[in-house]
Design a protein around this motif. Structure first.
Motif, PDB file in Angstrom:
ATOM      1  N   ALA A  59       8.185 -39.745 -10.470  1.00 50.21           N
ATOM      2  CA  ALA A  59       8.030 -40.931 -11.308  1.00 50.21           C
ATOM      3  C   ALA A  59       7.300 -42.051 -10.579  1.00 50.21           C
ATOM      4  CB  ALA A  59       9.400 -41.419 -11.781  1.00 50.21           C
ATOM      5  N   ARG A  60       7.594 -42.209  -9.298  1.00 51.62           N
ATOM      6  CA  ARG A  60       6.950 -43.274  -8.528  1.00 51.62           C
ATOM      7  C   ARG A  60       5.440 -43.089  -8.508  1.00 51.62           C
ATOM      8  NH1 ARG A  60       8.724 -41.893  -4.037  1.00 51.62           N
ATOM      9  NH2 ARG A  60      10.645 -43.094  -3.965  1.00 51.62           N
ATOM     10  N   GLU A  61       5.001 -41.830  -8.313  1.00 51.23           N
ATOM     11  CA  GLU A  61       3.564 -41.556  -8.241  1.00 51.23           C
ATOM     12  C   GLU A  61       2.903 -41.630  -9.614  1.00 51.23           C
ATOM     13  OE1 GLU A  61       4.106 -38.475  -4.463  1.00 51.23           O
ATOM     14  OE2 GLU A  61       3.501 -37.709  -6.426  1.00 51.23           O
ATOM     15  N   TYR A 118       4.142 -43.309 -12.473  1.00 50.99           N
ATOM     16  CA  TYR A 118       4.334 -44.517 -13.284  1.00 50.99           C
ATOM     17  C   TYR A 118       4.527 -45.791 -12.465  1.00 50.99           C
ATOM     18  CZ  TYR A 118       5.295 -40.750 -16.563  1.00 50.99           C
ATOM     19  OH  TYR A 118       5.210 -39.603 -17.307  1.00 50.99           O
ATOM     20  N   GLY A 119       4.545 -45.679 -11.136  1.00 51.81           N
ATOM     21  CA  GLY A 119       4.710 -46.865 -10.303  1.00 51.81           C
ATOM     22  C   GLY A 119       6.117 -46.974  -9.730  1.00 51.81           C
ATOM     23  N   TRP A 120       6.236 -47.695  -8.628  1.00 44.62           N
ATOM     24  CA  TRP A 120       7.516 -47.791  -7.910  1.00 44.62           C
ATOM     25  C   TRP A 120       8.621 -48.411  -8.761  1.00 44.62           C
ATOM     26  CZ3 TRP A 120       9.708 -52.542  -7.500  1.00 44.62           C
ATOM     27  CH2 TRP A 120       8.879 -53.656  -7.717  1.00 44.62           C
ATOM     28  N   GLN A 121       8.245 -49.231  -9.733  1.00 48.25           N
ATOM     29  CA  GLN A 121       9.238 -49.951 -10.532  1.00 48.25           C
ATOM     30  C   GLN A 121       9.750 -49.125 -11.716  1.00 48.25           C
ATOM     31  OE1 GLN A 121       5.985 -50.405 -10.657  1.00 48.25           O
ATOM     32  NE2 GLN A 121       5.512 -50.124 -12.812  1.00 48.25           N
ATOM     33  N   SER A 122       9.268 -47.909 -11.885  1.00 50.27           N
ATOM     34  CA  SER A 122       9.561 -47.146 -13.100  1.00 50.27           C
ATOM     35  C   SER A 122      10.981 -46.605 -13.162  1.00 50.27           C
ATOM     36  CB  SER A 122       8.569 -45.985 -13.246  1.00 50.27           C
ATOM     37  OG  SER A 122       8.688 -45.096 -12.149  1.00 50.27           O
ATOM     38  N   THR A 123      11.621 -46.416 -12.031  1.00 53.58           N
ATOM     39  CA  THR A 123      12.978 -45.871 -12.046  1.00 53.58           C
ATOM     40  C   THR A 123      13.729 -46.343 -10.813  1.00 53.58           C
ATOM     41  OG1 THR A 123      14.273 -43.836 -12.269  1.00 53.58           O
ATOM     42  CG2 THR A 123      12.342 -43.729 -10.854  1.00 53.58           C
ATOM     43  N   ARG A 124      15.059 -46.224 -10.883  1.00 54.04           N
ATOM     44  CA  ARG A 124      15.895 -46.728  -9.795  1.00 54.04           C
ATOM     45  C   ARG A 124      16.870 -45.667  -9.323  1.00 54.04           C
ATOM     46  NH1 ARG A 124      19.081 -51.958 -11.187  1.00 54.04           N
ATOM     47  NH2 ARG A 124      19.827 -51.475  -9.087  1.00 54.04           N
ATOM     48  N   PHE A 125      17.201 -45.737  -8.045  1.00 61.18           N
ATOM     49  CA  PHE A 125      18.257 -44.920  -7.449  1.00 61.18           C
ATOM     50  C   PHE A 125      18.985 -45.833  -6.487  1.00 61.18           C
ATOM     51  CE2 PHE A 125      20.298 -42.181  -4.452  1.00 61.18           C
ATOM     52  CZ  PHE A 125      20.573 -41.007  -5.129  1.00 61.18           C
TER      53      PHE A 125
END
Length: 214
Positions: free
Chosen positions: A110-112, A114-121
């Motif tokens: 997802a980071r690659e 849609y961007g680093w802000q696209s999901t959280r862990f």
């Protein structure tokens, strides 16, 4: 989640849970999938369709009650609730059918995409929070050498962008010599894999010509 599951999911970014489905649940799900796959395009109910290459079946989870039940399966539901902080939201349930005719999927996350802000862990109060993850119930056996799911354990916590040259540019073609750091996950029918979308993952070419990966 059990302490063991929580620890492993935290450090690896995925869980392989064996024997989630009972024999009867697996048999009913397989029968429903066979029925979906055998139904001609012009006879499919509204909302159901397959891709031209026969790999993706839209809304597979809703084709039969035996499949719909998997979205809240007791063997998975407590994990779903923990990862969503008791506020689960279902996005989609596509049936994926992989054969030797289909192209493998390059490594991505997802980071690659849609961007680093696209999901959280994150971890809070002794629990894991993850707002974007997938669950793969397996309906067919996968053996070493067959192909299928590839993951880069721990990559969900990467603080640096993946160099384009790493892992052959994300295209893995060899079964015998996987790049160091890449793992081929081989579940059995009835198992489930839970994976954060922050984890770098893809697929290896499916090799068996007489078996599918569903």
């Amino acid at each position: 989640m059990t302490p063991e599951q929580r620890y492993l999911f935290d450090i690896k970014g995925y869980l392989h849970i064996p024997k989630v489905l009972s024999d009867s649940e697996l048999a009913a799900a397989r029968a429903a999938i066979d029925r979906y796959m055998a139904t001609p395009d012009d006879e499919l109910p509204e909302g159901f369709s397959r891709s031209e290459d026969g790999k993706y079946y839209a809304n597979g989870f809703a084709f039969d009650k035996a499949l719909e039940a998997l979205t809240m399966h007791l063997g998975l539901w407590s994990i779903v609730k923990e990862l969503t902080h008791d506020q689960p939201a279902f996005t989609r349930g596509t049936l994926l059918v992989d054969s030797h005719l289909h192209e493998p999927f390059h490594l991505h996350c997802a980071r690659e995409d849609y961007g680093w802000q696209s999901t959280r862990f994150d971890t809070r109060e002794g629990r894991i929070f993850c707002d974007d993850f997938v669950i793969f119930p397996y309906f067919d056996d996968v053996f070493p050498g067959d192909g299928g799911l590839l993951v880069v354990p721990g990559s969900h916590k990467a603080e640096f962008e993946r160099p384009p040259s790493l892992f052959n540019g994300g295209v893995i073609t060899e079964h015998e010599d996987l790049p160091a750091g890449v793992v081929n996950v081989t579940p059995q029918a009835g198992d489930a894999v839970i994976m954060t979308e922050m984890l770098v993952h893809g697929t290896l070419q499916w090799k068996p010509e007489d078996r599918l990966r569903r």
